[in-house]
Design an enzyme around this catalytic site. Structure first.
Site, PDB file in Angstrom:
ATOM      1  N   ASP A  36       0.817  -1.215   0.000  1.00 50.54           N
ATOM      2  CA  ASP A  36       0.000   0.000   0.000  1.00 50.54           C
ATOM      3  C   ASP A  36       0.851   1.265   0.000  1.00 50.54           C
ATOM      4  O   ASP A  36       0.317   2.375  -0.022  1.00 50.54           O
ATOM      5  CB  ASP A  36      -0.925   0.019   1.223  1.00 50.54           C
ATOM      6  CG  ASP A  36      -2.255  -0.660   0.944  1.00 50.54           C
ATOM      7  OD1 ASP A  36      -2.367  -1.274  -0.131  1.00 50.54           O
ATOM      8  OD2 ASP A  36      -3.170  -0.568   1.778  1.00 50.54           O
ATOM      9  N   ASP A 294      -8.239  28.427 -39.233  1.00 49.51           N
ATOM     10  CA  ASP A 294      -7.928  27.118 -38.664  1.00 49.51           C
ATOM     11  C   ASP A 294      -8.979  26.699 -37.651  1.00 49.51           C
ATOM     12  O   ASP A 294      -9.461  25.569 -37.653  1.00 49.51           O
ATOM     13  CB  ASP A 294      -6.545  27.136 -37.996  1.00 49.51           C
ATOM     14  CG  ASP A 294      -5.422  27.212 -39.018  1.00 49.51           C
ATOM     15  OD1 ASP A 294      -5.519  26.515 -40.036  1.00 49.51           O
ATOM     16  OD2 ASP A 294      -4.467  27.973 -38.797  1.00 49.51           O
ATOM     17  N   GLY A 429      -7.917  17.887 -41.532  1.00 51.80           N
ATOM     18  CA  GLY A 429      -7.767  17.888 -42.984  1.00 51.80           C
ATOM     19  C   GLY A 429      -7.531  16.528 -43.608  1.00 51.80           C
ATOM     20  O   GLY A 429      -8.319  15.605 -43.460  1.00 51.80           O
ATOM     21  N   MET A 430      -6.405  16.407 -44.307  1.00 48.51           N
ATOM     22  CA  MET A 430      -6.075  15.191 -45.042  1.00 48.51           C
ATOM     23  C   MET A 430      -5.351  14.161 -44.175  1.00 48.51           C
ATOM     24  O   MET A 430      -4.885  13.129 -44.674  1.00 48.51           O
ATOM     25  CB  MET A 430      -5.172  15.552 -46.233  1.00 48.51           C
ATOM     26  CG  MET A 430      -5.861  16.329 -47.321  1.00 48.51           C
ATOM     27  SD  MET A 430      -7.076  15.315 -48.189  1.00 48.51           S
ATOM     28  CE  MET A 430      -5.971  14.197 -49.073  1.00 48.51           C
TER      29      MET A 430
END
Length: 508
Positions: A36, A294, A429-430
């Site tokens: 513990d 953006d 995006g891509m």
């Protein structure tokens, strides 16, 4: 009773140990079985501490169970008192000490006879409170102990500081970006012409606690730690406290406006409007970025948020109010403070989820298929399985969330860090197509099990092969739609024919 392999908030003794080990020259004794005492490893690894963690485990073994614990605990307290010469020794209860029904207060009284340091028992109930609640209670208890001690000795200051000053309450070890936030808050206070009287508990000496009443106000940046101490100081000395978390452009401005109001009511004459405008327009890039092309590409994208109250509420507001992102649901594991959370986020999201069941959260994420997740490390793991990006915004955390570089979440520099985190957490995006073309996914195999591990469906070899032919950026959605189609019709095995039938059903 349910076995859990993941907890959002740890047991109570972790909260007590976090507070005790944050103070200077305070030692904690934990009476528990071997194993513990992982707190020592966790703190030294995550915080990259150069010194040993000031926590000693008083181990419960078969000999202790046979003879009783009192002598061993008292011996450990007096031994550490001689070896470390601390100002304070805190004995923390654990689940084990509670099960054994040990009279820990009696152990403390016995140890006080020999120890030169102050000795106190952390008054927390392990069956009623978690790590965060215990940390809040322990900090309050230590503050109260030293205020009362100074009062008995007639050492309490009778006046406020000459210039406006603040106590920053709630900065602790193992807190999410706490050290960076503290640096940013100190800078912000300096810019506002406000002296920092004390920061507790991190790096403070217990001997400084008697000076807490000298501050003009208390700032509690995190709802989980510090509110009890701030309320105590308000009750005893009339010191006002501000618990508006300065996270994001809007809430940082609101916090500064509240500071202006509080110190002007005490005789100051300040106007921070020009400062807020200057910081918003020229220091923080968040306001500019939210209007850029953006950020506009993110408008309407779906996100989910989950974490502690402070961070989940703040990030939800930033996403919805400052960046135009659609928060499908926001949630917290702080069930004890659910009403506050609902009040804060209800107008900024479609649904509010209050739970500490990580399986339910995983299922809720899979159900809504967000473009991005903002959560804890558990939600990051869920996102990996679902191929959904995740930004970590709250504890529980691991070593990557203790950056060496400067990354505050609070104040105006924090607005920049959060904006970057949010923007970079979305697949842009891509990116999906490029990942498909050039590789880079963690795995090309489809995960066919459900998040909740109770999936009753089986993908056949031909069905799985057909699913693997589908482009990665829509594969997860097709898989979930097909499984939904199969469940509605009582189909157990998903074949190529079932996959095509599901596509036809949704008009694909």
């Amino acid at each position: 009773m349910k076995l859990a392999y993941w907890m959002y908030a740890g047991p109570a003794h972790i909260g007590t140990l976090r507070v005790a080990s944050s103070f200077k020259n305070v030692h904690a004794i934990m009476h528990a079985p071997l194993g513990d005492d992982y707190f020592n490893v966790m703190r030294s690894m995550l915080e990259r501490e150069r010194n040993f963690t000031p926590v000693t485990a008083s181990i419960v073994d078969r000999n202790v169970l046979a003879r009783g614990s009192q002598e061993k605990v008292v011996d450990n307290i007096t031994r550490k008192d001689k070896e470390e010469t601390p100002d304070l020794i805190v004995l923390t209860p654990t689940c084990t000490s509670s099960i054994l029904q040990e009279d820990l207060q009696n152990f403390v009284e016995r140890a006080k006879i020999e120890a030169k340091a102050d000795v106190m028992l952390a008054d927390v109930n392990h069956y009623r409170v978690n790590e965060l609640q215990a940390a809040d209670r322990t900090l309050h208890q230590i503050v109260q102990y030293y205020i009362e001690k100074a009062r008995k000795r007639d050492e309490l200051p009778q006046s406020k500081t000459e210039k406006p000053s603040v106590n920053i309450i709630g900065i602790s070890t193992l807190g999410f970006h706490n050290q960076h936030d503290c640096t940013e808050l100190r800078r912000l206070m300096a810019d506002l012409g406000i002296e920092v009287n004390t920061v507790i508990p991190e790096g403070a000496s217990v001997h400084e606690l008697k000076n807490l009443p000298r501050a003009w106000f208390n700032l509690v940046p995190y709802r989980e730690l510090g509110l009890m101490a701030a309320r105590y100081l308000e009750q005893e000395f009339g010191t006002p406290y501000i618990n508006i978390t300065p996270m994001g452009v809007v809430e940082t401005a609101r916090c500064i406006c509240k500071i202006q109001q509080v110190i002007n009511e005490q005789g100051a004459d300040v106007d921070y409007e020009d400062f807020i405008n200057e910081q918003t327009l020229h220091v923080s890039q968040a306001a500019w970025f939210s209007r850029s092309i953006d950020c506009q590409n993110l408008t309407g994208k779906k996100a989910v948020v989950f974490g502690d109250n402070t961070h989940a509420a703040a990030i939800t507001k930033i996403l919805a109010r400052e960046m135009g992102i659609h928060v499908v649901w926001a949630g917290t594991y702080c069930k004890y403070d659910a009403d506050w959370f609902r009040e804060q986020v209800s107008e900024y999201c479609d649904e509010v989820i209050i739970t500490d069941d990580h399986g339910a959260i995983g299922d809720a994420i899979a159900r809504v298929e967000p473009s991005a997740i903002f959560g804890t490390q558990m939600e990051r793991h869920v996102g990996k399985r679902l191929n959904i990006p995740c930004g970590v915004i709250a504890a529980p955390i691991h070593v990557q969330n203790f950056p060496i570089g400067y990354k505050p979440f609070l104040g105006y520099e924090g607005t920049n860090q959060i904006t970057d985190l949010i923007y970079n957490s979305f697949t842009l995006g891509m990116e999906d197509h490029l990942l498909e073309i050039f590789g880079g996914h963690d795995t090309k195999e489809v995960i066919t099990k459900g998040i909740s591990a109770e999936s009753d469906l089986n993908w056949t070899k031909d069905g799985l092969a057909e699913l693997n032919k589908i482009p990665g950026f829509v594969r997860g959605k097709v898989k979930r739609n097909t499984e939904k189609f199969a469940r509605e019709r009582g189909i157990k095995d998903i074949t190529t024919e079932v996959l095509y039938a599901a596509k036809e059903a949704v008009g694909a």
